[in-house]
Design a protein around this motif. Structure first.
Motif, short mmCIF file in Angstrom:
data_model
loop_
_atom_site.label_atom_id
_atom_site.label_comp_id
_atom_site.label_asym_id
_atom_site.label_seq_id
_atom_site.Cartn_x
_atom_site.Cartn_y
_atom_site.Cartn_z
N HIS A 87 0.84 -1.20 0.00
CA HIS A 87 0.00 0.00 0.00
C HIS A 87 0.87 1.24 0.00
N LEU A 88 0.68 2.09 -1.02
CA LEU A 88 1.46 3.31 -1.12
C LEU A 88 0.54 4.52 -0.93
N ALA A 89 0.91 5.40 -0.02
CA ALA A 89 0.18 6.67 0.12
C ALA A 89 0.86 7.67 -0.80
N CYS A 90 0.17 8.05 -1.88
CA CYS A 90 0.77 8.94 -2.89
C CYS A 90 0.17 10.33 -2.73
N VAL A 91 1.00 11.31 -2.44
CA VAL A 91 0.49 12.62 -2.02
C VAL A 91 0.72 13.68 -3.09
N VAL A 92 -0.34 14.45 -3.35
CA VAL A 92 -0.22 15.65 -4.18
C VAL A 92 -0.83 16.82 -3.39
N VAL A 122 0.72 -3.81 -6.13
CA VAL A 122 0.92 -2.46 -5.59
C VAL A 122 -0.41 -1.70 -5.60
N ARG A 123 -0.80 -1.16 -4.45
CA ARG A 123 -2.07 -0.42 -4.32
C ARG A 123 -1.79 1.04 -3.95
N PRO A 124 -1.72 1.92 -4.96
CA PRO A 124 -1.52 3.33 -4.62
C PRO A 124 -2.82 3.98 -4.19
N VAL A 125 -2.78 4.74 -3.13
CA VAL A 125 -3.94 5.54 -2.69
C VAL A 125 -3.55 7.01 -2.89
N LEU A 126 -4.36 7.71 -3.70
CA LEU A 126 -4.02 9.10 -4.01
C LEU A 126 -4.63 10.04 -2.96
N ILE A 127 -3.78 10.83 -2.34
CA ILE A 127 -4.20 11.76 -1.28
C ILE A 127 -3.89 13.19 -1.74
N HIS A 128 -4.89 14.05 -1.73
CA HIS A 128 -4.73 15.46 -2.13
C HIS A 128 -4.82 16.31 -0.87
N THR A 129 -3.76 17.07 -0.60
CA THR A 129 -3.80 17.89 0.62
C THR A 129 -4.74 19.08 0.48
N GLY A 130 -5.01 19.50 -0.78
CA GLY A 130 -5.86 20.68 -0.98
C GLY A 130 -5.11 21.99 -0.82
N GLN A 131 -3.77 21.97 -0.89
CA GLN A 131 -3.02 23.25 -0.86
C GLN A 131 -3.48 24.14 -2.00
N HIS A 132 -3.61 23.57 -3.19
CA HIS A 132 -4.27 24.27 -4.29
C HIS A 132 -5.67 23.67 -4.44
N TYR A 133 -6.65 24.55 -4.56
CA TYR A 133 -8.04 24.10 -4.54
C TYR A 133 -8.86 24.74 -5.65
N ASP A 134 -8.36 25.81 -6.30
CA ASP A 134 -9.13 26.44 -7.39
C ASP A 134 -9.29 25.44 -8.53
N GLU A 135 -10.39 25.54 -9.22
CA GLU A 135 -10.64 24.69 -10.39
C GLU A 135 -9.42 24.73 -11.34
N LEU A 193 -6.35 25.68 -10.80
CA LEU A 193 -5.03 25.30 -10.26
C LEU A 193 -5.00 23.83 -9.87
N SER A 194 -6.18 23.18 -9.90
CA SER A 194 -6.21 21.81 -9.39
C SER A 194 -7.09 20.88 -10.24
N ASP A 195 -8.41 21.06 -10.20
CA ASP A 195 -9.34 20.07 -10.78
C ASP A 195 -9.04 19.74 -12.24
N VAL A 196 -8.77 20.79 -13.04
CA VAL A 196 -8.60 20.59 -14.47
C VAL A 196 -7.47 19.59 -14.76
N PHE A 197 -6.48 19.55 -13.88
CA PHE A 197 -5.33 18.68 -14.13
C PHE A 197 -5.68 17.21 -14.03
N PHE A 198 -6.60 16.87 -13.13
CA PHE A 198 -6.97 15.47 -12.98
C PHE A 198 -7.58 14.94 -14.26
N LYS A 219 -6.87 9.43 -11.73
CA LYS A 219 -8.06 9.18 -10.93
C LYS A 219 -8.24 10.28 -9.90
N ARG A 220 -9.48 10.49 -9.49
CA ARG A 220 -9.74 11.49 -8.45
C ARG A 220 -9.11 11.02 -7.14
N PRO A 221 -8.66 11.95 -6.31
CA PRO A 221 -8.05 11.54 -5.04
C PRO A 221 -9.03 10.75 -4.19
#
Ligand code: UD1
Length: 367
Positions: free
Chosen positions: A4-9, A31-44, A46-51, A57-59
């Motif tokens: 299990h990998l905690a993958c942070v953006v 391998v099981r990656p779990v995507l974690i978004h801290t939310g440092q950038h939150y504007d559409e 600066l963030s959402d469009v990139f996913f 995958k969504r965090p």
């Protein structure tokens, strides 16, 4: 055995580094990656469009830390990440490792939370040093590397830096540049877009500007002088300037908006990855204080004037197309003239910046 990998953006430049890694890890069933978004950038934009654009995958976990002073922002990531790591991955088990990329506050804070809980840390883009401790990113890099035990490095100088700091050789992996994996993957798609036409631009007949570092945008005199030079240059070459929210606030607060009137500077909101790559890849030149853009312009072979006194990415200056001009308007003016007069160096692409870096990292993480 499952891993299990905690993958942070957290912030914009993290997304294009994590996306290829998640794709490469998908080749390993255990391998099981779990995507974690801290939310440092939150504007559409600066963030959402990139996913969407990066096919990521969504965090699975969002910490929603938002903006704030460095201490407060870092503390919020630290506190919330600790809880998330203690809870373990959705579906049960424990995290075997945390993976962080780049050098933003979220990178350092997540690494610190993990190592305190005994979760080992892998750092992608390790070893870069500007030797300028007034930069928040430099502190983030030093702290993150000092507590990571898997260090994935993008250029040879990074290996030297880590050796000098006493890291054991078996922790170091020279793998190349994951951000370039994303660039090479999406370049055809970006160039096929109508971005230039939408803004009335023609290939090689405009320049791209980005500025957001505190050293350039937080002081009214420094920012004002840089904008004046850009305004003047824009009479010869149109300049497209997607403005980071931090910079927009400063321009407004310092009353500098009208300094850009009447020239050829086109101000835009921050762009998504594909539109931005469409612009940079077909530009005549780039002026920036971004770390990533120095690397991208080197691979694209586009002249890049870097508005910083130093760089943690020396290969982009020694081998690539970047030149450091500091925050000095005169240096910027001289180099802009050199490019416009066709008197500028051409560069070469650094070794291992070949679109395969994430595969090399995934092999080590999965092993
Ligand atoms: C952060 C990184 C920097 C990276 C940059 C890329 C740190 C120390 N800095 O800088 O290394 O190059 O991201 O963009 O981690 N804001 C918004 N919307 C958002 C996020 C921020 O409007 O979604 C505004 C807020 O007013 C905030 C300011 O931008 O206070 C700065 O945001 P912050 O995350 O603190 O740092 P960046 O300047 O974005």
């Amino acid at each position: 055995m499952l891993k299990h990998l905690a993958c942070v953006v957290g912030a914009r430049p993290n997304f294009m580094k994590m996306a290829p890694l998640l794709r490469a890890l998908a080749a390993y069933a255990h391998v099981r990656p779990v995507l974690i978004h801290t939310g440092q950038h939150y504007d559409e934009n600066l963030s959402d469009v990139f996913f969407d654009e990066l096919g990521m995958k969504r965090p699975e976990v969002c910490l929603e830390v938002g903006s704030g002073k460095h201490g407060a922002q870092t503390a919020r990531v630290l506190e919330r990440m600790e809880e998330v790591l203690e809870q373990g991955p959705p579906g049960g088990g424990r995290y075997d490792r945390l993976v962080v990329v780049g050098d933003v506050n979220s990178t350092m804070a997540a690494a610190l939370a993990a190592v305190k809980l005994g979760v080992p840390v892998a750092h992608v883009e390790a070893g870069l040093r500007s030797f300028d401790r007034t930069m928040p990113e430099e502190i983030n890099r030093i702290v993150t590397d000092s507590i990571a035990d898997m260090l994935f490095v993008s250029e040879p100088q990074g290996m030297e830096n880590l050796r000098r700091e006493g890291h054991a050789e078996e922790h170091l992996h020279l793998v190349g540049n994951v951000m370039i994996d994303t660039l090479l993957w999406l370049l055809p798609k970006a160039k096929a877009r109508d971005t230039l036409a939408r803004h009335g631009l023609r290939p090689a007949q405009y320049g791209v500007v980005t500025l957001h570092r505190p050293a350039n945008v937080d002081c009214p005199q420094t920012l004002g002088r840089l904008l004046d030079v850009l305004h003047e240059a824009s009479r010869q070459l149109r300049l497209v300037f997607p403005v980071h929210p931090r910079t927009r606030q400063r321009i407004e607060r310092f009353g500098l908006s009208e300094r850009l009137n009447g020239g050829g500077v086109l101000l835009l909101p921050p762009l998504g990855y594909l539109d931005f790559l469409a612009l940079t890849s077909q530009a005549h030149l780039i002026v920036t204080d971004s770390g990533g853009l120095q690397e991208e312009s080197t691979v694209l072979g586009i002249p890049c004037l870097t508005a910083r006194p130093n760089t943690e990415r020396p290969v982009t200056v020694e081998q690539g197309t970047s030149t450091l001009v500091g925050s000095d308007p005169e240096q910027l003016r001289v180099q802009l003239e050199a490019i416009l007069a066709g008197r500028y160096k051409s560069g070469t692409c650094p070794a291992l910046w070949d679109g395969q870096a994430a595969g090399r990292i995934a092999r080590v993480l999965a092993g």
